[in-house]
Scaffold this motif. Structure first.
Motif, PDB file in Angstrom:
ATOM      1  N   ILE A 207       0.827  -1.211   0.000  1.00 54.75           N
ATOM      2  CA  ILE A 207       0.000   0.000   0.000  1.00 54.75           C
ATOM      3  C   ILE A 207       0.860   1.260   0.000  1.00 54.75           C
ATOM      4  O   ILE A 207       1.732   1.439   0.848  1.00 54.75           O
ATOM      5  CB  ILE A 207      -0.942   0.023   1.222  1.00 54.75           C
ATOM      6  CG1 ILE A 207      -1.730  -1.297   1.288  1.00 54.75           C
ATOM      7  CG2 ILE A 207      -1.892   1.211   1.157  1.00 54.75           C
ATOM      8  CD1 ILE A 207      -2.674  -1.384   2.455  1.00 54.75           C
ATOM      9  N   PHE A 208       0.617   2.096  -0.991  1.00 52.70           N
ATOM     10  CA  PHE A 208       1.184   3.440  -1.030  1.00 52.70           C
ATOM     11  C   PHE A 208       0.021   4.386  -1.293  1.00 52.70           C
ATOM     12  O   PHE A 208      -1.059   3.964  -1.699  1.00 52.70           O
ATOM     13  CB  PHE A 208       2.233   3.548  -2.148  1.00 52.70           C
ATOM     14  CG  PHE A 208       3.573   2.987  -1.762  1.00 52.70           C
ATOM     15  CD1 PHE A 208       4.568   3.803  -1.254  1.00 52.70           C
ATOM     16  CD2 PHE A 208       3.834   1.629  -1.894  1.00 52.70           C
ATOM     17  CE1 PHE A 208       5.798   3.285  -0.878  1.00 52.70           C
ATOM     18  CE2 PHE A 208       5.072   1.095  -1.525  1.00 52.70           C
ATOM     19  CZ  PHE A 208       6.047   1.926  -1.013  1.00 52.70           C
ATOM     20  N   SER A 209       0.230   5.681  -1.071  1.00 53.51           N
ATOM     21  CA  SER A 209      -0.811   6.649  -1.433  1.00 53.51           C
ATOM     22  C   SER A 209      -0.351   7.413  -2.662  1.00 53.51           C
ATOM     23  O   SER A 209       0.845   7.570  -2.896  1.00 53.51           O
ATOM     24  CB  SER A 209      -1.094   7.604  -0.270  1.00 53.51           C
ATOM     25  OG  SER A 209       0.101   8.138   0.261  1.00 53.51           O
ATOM     26  N   ILE A 210      -1.323   7.866  -3.432  1.00 61.58           N
ATOM     27  CA  ILE A 210      -0.970   8.559  -4.673  1.00 61.58           C
ATOM     28  C   ILE A 210      -0.337   9.922  -4.357  1.00 61.58           C
ATOM     29  O   ILE A 210       0.511  10.397  -5.093  1.00 61.58           O
ATOM     30  CB  ILE A 210      -2.182   8.672  -5.614  1.00 61.58           C
ATOM     31  CG1 ILE A 210      -1.727   8.993  -7.030  1.00 61.58           C
ATOM     32  CG2 ILE A 210      -3.205   9.676  -5.121  1.00 61.58           C
ATOM     33  CD1 ILE A 210      -2.488   8.328  -8.116  1.00 61.58           C
TER      34      ILE A 210
ATOM     35  N   ILE B 205      -0.387  -4.347  -5.874  1.00 60.92           N
ATOM     36  CA  ILE B 205      -0.037  -2.947  -5.628  1.00 60.92           C
ATOM     37  C   ILE B 205      -1.336  -2.179  -5.404  1.00 60.92           C
ATOM     38  O   ILE B 205      -2.214  -2.158  -6.265  1.00 60.92           O
ATOM     39  CB  ILE B 205       0.739  -2.345  -6.822  1.00 60.92           C
ATOM     40  CG1 ILE B 205       2.024  -3.140  -7.065  1.00 60.92           C
ATOM     41  CG2 ILE B 205       1.041  -0.871  -6.578  1.00 60.92           C
ATOM     42  CD1 ILE B 205       2.739  -2.772  -8.367  1.00 60.92           C
ATOM     43  N   CYS B 206      -1.431  -1.593  -4.234  1.00 63.19           N
ATOM     44  CA  CYS B 206      -2.649  -0.866  -3.867  1.00 63.19           C
ATOM     45  C   CYS B 206      -2.284   0.605  -3.709  1.00 63.19           C
ATOM     46  O   CYS B 206      -1.552   0.969  -2.793  1.00 63.19           O
ATOM     47  CB  CYS B 206      -3.183  -1.468  -2.568  1.00 63.19           C
ATOM     48  SG  CYS B 206      -4.617  -0.632  -1.916  1.00 63.19           S
ATOM     49  N   ILE B 207      -2.752   1.424  -4.632  1.00 60.10           N
ATOM     50  CA  ILE B 207      -2.476   2.858  -4.566  1.00 60.10           C
ATOM     51  C   ILE B 207      -3.676   3.530  -3.898  1.00 60.10           C
ATOM     52  O   ILE B 207      -4.767   3.597  -4.467  1.00 60.10           O
ATOM     53  CB  ILE B 207      -2.215   3.443  -5.974  1.00 60.10           C
ATOM     54  CG1 ILE B 207      -1.061   2.693  -6.671  1.00 60.10           C
ATOM     55  CG2 ILE B 207      -1.907   4.944  -5.866  1.00 60.10           C
ATOM     56  CD1 ILE B 207       0.301   2.826  -6.005  1.00 60.10           C
ATOM     57  N   ASN B 208      -3.447   3.978  -2.677  1.00 56.77           N
ATOM     58  CA  ASN B 208      -4.537   4.489  -1.842  1.00 56.77           C
ATOM     59  C   ASN B 208      -4.681   6.010  -1.967  1.00 56.77           C
ATOM     60  O   ASN B 208      -3.853   6.652  -2.599  1.00 56.77           O
ATOM     61  CB  ASN B 208      -4.254   4.072  -0.393  1.00 56.77           C
ATOM     62  CG  ASN B 208      -5.478   4.155   0.481  1.00 56.77           C
ATOM     63  OD1 ASN B 208      -6.605   3.982   0.010  1.00 56.77           O
ATOM     64  ND2 ASN B 208      -5.277   4.440   1.753  1.00 56.77           N
ATOM     65  N   LYS B 209      -5.711   6.544  -1.338  1.00 52.09           N
ATOM     66  CA  LYS B 209      -6.070   7.975  -1.398  1.00 52.09           C
ATOM     67  C   LYS B 209      -6.307   8.407  -2.845  1.00 52.09           C
ATOM     68  O   LYS B 209      -5.937   9.509  -3.254  1.00 52.09           O
ATOM     69  CB  LYS B 209      -4.992   8.856  -0.751  1.00 52.09           C
ATOM     70  CG  LYS B 209      -4.634   8.458   0.680  1.00 52.09           C
ATOM     71  CD  LYS B 209      -3.843   9.532   1.405  1.00 52.09           C
ATOM     72  CE  LYS B 209      -3.321   9.008   2.737  1.00 52.09           C
ATOM     73  NZ  LYS B 209      -2.578  10.013   3.513  1.00 52.09           N
ATOM     74  N   SER B 210      -6.899   7.502  -3.620  1.00 51.13           N
ATOM     75  CA  SER B 210      -7.089   7.797  -5.038  1.00 51.13           C
ATOM     76  C   SER B 210      -8.114   8.909  -5.246  1.00 51.13           C
ATOM     77  O   SER B 210      -8.221   9.459  -6.346  1.00 51.13           O
ATOM     78  CB  SER B 210      -7.494   6.540  -5.803  1.00 51.13           C
ATOM     79  OG  SER B 210      -8.733   6.074  -5.348  1.00 51.13           O
TER      80      SER B 210
ATOM     81  N   PHE C 238       8.987   4.891  -5.316  1.00 52.04           N
ATOM     82  CA  PHE C 238       8.955   3.748  -6.231  1.00 52.04           C
ATOM     83  C   PHE C 238      10.116   2.791  -5.989  1.00 52.04           C
ATOM     84  O   PHE C 238      10.040   1.624  -6.352  1.00 52.04           O
ATOM     85  CB  PHE C 238       8.889   4.223  -7.682  1.00 52.04           C
ATOM     86  CG  PHE C 238       7.565   4.852  -8.004  1.00 52.04           C
ATOM     87  CD1 PHE C 238       6.426   4.070  -8.127  1.00 52.04           C
ATOM     88  CD2 PHE C 238       7.439   6.232  -8.113  1.00 52.04           C
ATOM     89  CE1 PHE C 238       5.186   4.641  -8.375  1.00 52.04           C
ATOM     90  CE2 PHE C 238       6.207   6.814  -8.366  1.00 52.04           C
ATOM     91  CZ  PHE C 238       5.077   6.014  -8.495  1.00 52.04           C
ATOM     92  N   LEU C 239      11.171   3.293  -5.350  1.00 55.31           N
ATOM     93  CA  LEU C 239      12.274   2.396  -5.014  1.00 55.31           C
ATOM     94  C   LEU C 239      11.849   1.442  -3.889  1.00 55.31           C
ATOM     95  O   LEU C 239      12.059   0.232  -3.984  1.00 55.31           O
ATOM     96  CB  LEU C 239      13.512   3.197  -4.598  1.00 55.31           C
ATOM     97  CG  LEU C 239      14.759   2.349  -4.339  1.00 55.31           C
ATOM     98  CD1 LEU C 239      15.251   1.666  -5.609  1.00 55.31           C
ATOM     99  CD2 LEU C 239      15.887   3.194  -3.739  1.00 55.31           C
ATOM    100  N   LEU C 240      11.216   1.992  -2.866  1.00 57.07           N
ATOM    101  CA  LEU C 240      10.721   1.131  -1.785  1.00 57.07           C
ATOM    102  C   LEU C 240       9.659   0.169  -2.319  1.00 57.07           C
ATOM    103  O   LEU C 240       9.620  -1.011  -1.941  1.00 57.07           O
ATOM    104  CB  LEU C 240      10.156   1.988  -0.640  1.00 57.07           C
ATOM    105  CG  LEU C 240       9.552   1.225   0.544  1.00 57.07           C
ATOM    106  CD1 LEU C 240      10.567   0.275   1.165  1.00 57.07           C
ATOM    107  CD2 LEU C 240       9.023   2.191   1.605  1.00 57.07           C
ATOM    108  N   LEU C 241       8.824   0.665  -3.230  1.00 54.55           N
ATOM    109  CA  LEU C 241       7.794  -0.196  -3.817  1.00 54.55           C
ATOM    110  C   LEU C 241       8.462  -1.384  -4.542  1.00 54.55           C
ATOM    111  O   LEU C 241       8.053  -2.538  -4.370  1.00 54.55           O
ATOM    112  CB  LEU C 241       6.952   0.620  -4.798  1.00 54.55           C
ATOM    113  CG  LEU C 241       5.497   0.187  -4.995  1.00 54.55           C
ATOM    114  CD1 LEU C 241       4.724   1.258  -5.766  1.00 54.55           C
ATOM    115  CD2 LEU C 241       5.358  -1.127  -5.705  1.00 54.55           C
TER     116      LEU C 241
ATOM    117  N   PRO D  60       4.514   2.137   3.911  1.00 63.48           N
ATOM    118  CA  PRO D  60       4.975   3.116   4.898  1.00 63.48           C
ATOM    119  C   PRO D  60       3.820   3.720   5.685  1.00 63.48           C
ATOM    120  O   PRO D  60       2.656   3.619   5.284  1.00 63.48           O
ATOM    121  CB  PRO D  60       5.666   4.181   4.041  1.00 63.48           C
ATOM    122  CG  PRO D  60       5.153   3.994   2.669  1.00 63.48           C
ATOM    123  CD  PRO D  60       4.704   2.576   2.536  1.00 63.48           C
ATOM    124  N   SER D  61       4.124   4.353   6.799  1.00 60.45           N
ATOM    125  CA  SER D  61       3.047   4.933   7.602  1.00 60.45           C
ATOM    126  C   SER D  61       2.567   6.226   6.951  1.00 60.45           C
ATOM    127  O   SER D  61       3.295   6.877   6.208  1.00 60.45           O
ATOM    128  CB  SER D  61       3.514   5.164   9.039  1.00 60.45           C
ATOM    129  OG  SER D  61       4.311   6.307   9.100  1.00 60.45           O
ATOM    130  N   GLY D  62       1.307   6.518   7.181  1.00 58.79           N
ATOM    131  CA  GLY D  62       0.714   7.731   6.633  1.00 58.79           C
ATOM    132  C   GLY D  62      -0.008   7.536   5.318  1.00 58.79           C
ATOM    133  O   GLY D  62      -0.693   8.437   4.842  1.00 58.79           O
TER     134      GLY D  62
END
Ligand SMILES: Nc1nc2c(ncn2[C@@H]2O[C@H](COP(=O)(O)OP(=O)(O)O)[C@@H](O)[C@H]2O)c(=O)[nH]1
Ligand SMILES: [Mg+2]
Ligand SMILES: [Zn+2]
Length: 292
Positions: free
Chosen positions: A82-85, A111-116, A92-95, A166-168
């Motif tokens: 999970i990452f946020s947009i 791959i989940c892109i959150n806060k879309s 993208f390196l951590l991803l 990551p957090s947040g």
């Protein structure tokens, strides 16, 4: 005997979900003899005791399909990355590192892109473009977009899912939105309060009301490239594997070699430059750790 799955282990007691209830179990001595320790996520055969129908003994552990550390969980199937947009923007390196961790641990990555809700169509397309020709499953989610939550639930259903990111980025909010029973704390202030508290974590998988399990992992975020050498790194990039043919050198690392088809594929737009540059960064990192 009844089949079940270990959801929690505390001091030699194992809690086994047998479908309609949880049985508190001890492991049989024979596991200790064979040096096998039951893990959360293990599929087991349980013998219920005669005195107490909510207690039993673990008699057999089924062969594991995977095993992750931190937390130590067996048979996880999917890694939900999970990452946020934006707020914060994705690394993208951590991803990529998490995708490699999934590959090394035999987990299917999602791959989940959150806060879309914060993104427009163009920004979504830019993300999809980075992962072109990888075959990775990518979804866009937001706690404000119910359809996206349905899609996520469909993916999680009946699987053992590891959540990472990551957090947040809205992990806790997302979990609460798909599983109202969770009541996880959200927001920066609660994150700060929590820090330092959960130092002695015991592994636990949480049952999802719509089927399957979820487990959170802080461990993958500090993932190092354990067990990968410079020649195997490229196998963890599906789009490199896809176009890996016809380089001048058979053992081409697609680095500084002339006549490289992967560099050509990047120039032609078949492979994302962001992904290729990450590959090179990781390759250089692996090379520099090597004692020559
Ligand atoms: N715009 C938007 N903000 C969100 C969304 N999900 C979470 N947030 C906000 O992002 C912040 C961090 O959320 P939290 O769930 O604690 O993230 P975690 O650290 O990954 O568990 C909070 O201020 C949330 O209100 C979302 O889908 N859209
Ligand atoms: Mg959280
Ligand atoms: Zn090459």
């Amino acid at each position: 005997m009844i089949e079940g799955i270990i959801t929690r282990g505390v001091g030699g007691n194992y809690y086994v979900d047998i479908g309609d209830k949880i049985i508190e179990c001890r492991a049989r001595g024979l596991f200790r003899l064979k040096n096998i320790k039951p893990l959360v996520g293990d599929r087991v055969l349980v013998r219920i005791t005669e005195e107490d129908e909510d207690a039993g003994y673990i008699e057999e552990i089924k062969e594991r399909t995977s095993e992750i550390k931190r937390p130590n969980v067996a048979n996880a199937q999917q890694l939900i990355i999970i990452f946020s947009i934006k707020n914060p923007e994705p690394s993208f390196l951590l991803l990529d590192k998490l995708l490699i961790a999934a590959s090394l641990n035999k987990l299917k990555p999602v791959i989940c892109i959150n806060k879309s809700d914060l993104a427009d169509e163009k920004e979504r397309e830019n993300i999809l473009d980075i992962f072109k020709n990888t075959g990775y499953k990518i979804i866009f989610t937001s706690k404000y977009e119910p359809d996206s939550l349905l899609e996520l639930k469909e993916i999680l259903k009946d699987k053992v899912n590891v959540f990472s990111g990551p957090s947040g980025v809205g992990k806790s909010s997302l979990m609460n939105a798909i599983e109202p029973g969770f009541h996880l704390e959200t927001g920066e202030i609660s994150e700060k309060l929590k820090r330092g508290k959960h130092t002695t974590r015991h592994a636990e998988i949480f049952k999802l009301s719509f089927g399957g399990y979820a487990v959170d992992t802080p461990g993958f975020s500090s993932f190092e490239l354990e067990g990968i050498d410079e020649y195997s790194l490229k196998n963890h990039y599906p789009e490199i594997v896809k176009y890996d043919e016809g380089c001048r050198f058979l053992d081409c690392l697609h680095y500084k070699e002339p006549g490289c088809q992967i560099k050509k594929a990047v120039d032609e737009g078949l492979i994302s430059r962001i992904r290729y540059n990450n590959y090179i960064r990781l390759l250089e990192q692996i090379k520099s750790n090597k004692p020559y």
